[in-house]
Design an enzyme around this catalytic site. Structure first.
Site, short mmCIF file in Angstrom:
data_model
loop_
_atom_site.label_atom_id
_atom_site.label_comp_id
_atom_site.label_asym_id
_atom_site.label_seq_id
_atom_site.Cartn_x
_atom_site.Cartn_y
_atom_site.Cartn_z
CB CYS A 165 -0.92 -0.02 1.21
SG CYS A 165 -2.16 1.29 1.25
CB CYS A 197 5.84 4.98 4.32
SG CYS A 197 6.87 6.42 3.97
#
Length: 259
Positions: free
Chosen positions: A138, A247
């Site tokens: 994602c 991330c």
């Protein structure tokens, strides 16, 4: 405002063409400049980045405290900097509102860069929210790929990360070649501390995300962000229960290049 740090007396080696590897001469120069900047102030580093890389200088921000502080410096120290936010579609409303507060106070417009697929399209493609089953993918699809597109035509980008935020960020150079995005990466606040950043934010009345006052030490996408102590690892509220704290934008590869 601090005076600009003088440029190195050594000429800046040529940056590689898009898709090409940097020369050994460039890597050595960046390492030397990074070491030289270790004693510089954040203001001096921002001004140096503008001297070296404008008009190709960009800045990415998630509107964290560090990013907000850097945004407050741009009008006087690096006014032509292109600023972007990786708008995943999952950001808190407070974060989106902060963009407008920054623009109103400093006149800095942050472009919201979005993935190719909207959240409904993306979740439909994957049979539901991918952040629950594969958060790495994602983040890659909704952040990394977007920044790779934003990097086209740029020469360098600045981030607001600090070394003391987490073990992953502890070795971040002030200046380095960012291999994944093909840009020079500059971290003006690498040597700053949480206390020094917040002291300046409060003293200079820099707008910041109100979620920090509600117990969120770090603010990212709402599905992957929770309240946390924040006195130790400031990333503690991110991806709780998963073996993930980043991330992928700022992790270091084996060769030391930031992504």
């Amino acid at each position: 405002m601090s005076a600009a740090l003088p440029l190195s007396p050594q000429p800046f080696p040529a940056l590689p063409a898009a898709g090409q590897a940097p020369s050994a001469e460039l890597l050595a120069h960046l390492a030397a400049e990074s070491q030289r900047l270790e004693s510089a102030t954040p203001d001096e580093i921002v001004a140096w980045a503008h001297q070296c890389f404008a008009p190709g200088l960009a800045m990415g921000t998630a509107f964290g405290p560090e990013g907000c502080l850097m945004l407050s410096l741009l009008p006087t120290l690096a006014p032509t900097t292109y600023v972007f936010n990786l708008d995943t579609g999952y950001q808190f409303q407070q974060t989106l509102d902060l963009r407008d507060r920054i623009a109103a106070k400093y006149g800095v417009e942050v472009e919201m860069l979005q993935p190719e697929l909207s959240v409904p399209e993306y979740e439909a493609k994957h049979g539901g929210p991918l952040y629950t089953s594969n958060p790495d993918q994602c983040c890659h699809d909704r952040k990394i790929k977007v920044l790779q597109r934003a990097a086209v035509g740029r020469t360098a980008w600045m981030s607001g990360i600090r070394r003391d935020q987490s073990p992953v960020r502890a070795k971040q150079p002030i200046v380095a070649w960012d291999r994944k995005f093909g840009l020079v990466k500059i971290s003006p606040l690498a040597n700053a501390t949480k206390q020094s950043v917040w002291t300046r934010i409060l003293r200079e009345e820099v707008p910041y995300n109100p979620l920090h006052d509600e117990g969120y030490p770090s603010v990212g996408c709402w599905p992957c962000t929770q309240k946390a102590d924040g006195e130790g690892d400031e990333r503690a509220g991110r991806w709780v229960g998963k073996q993930k704290t980043e991330c992928g934008l700022h992790t270091l590869e084996a060769d030391g290049s930031g992504i």
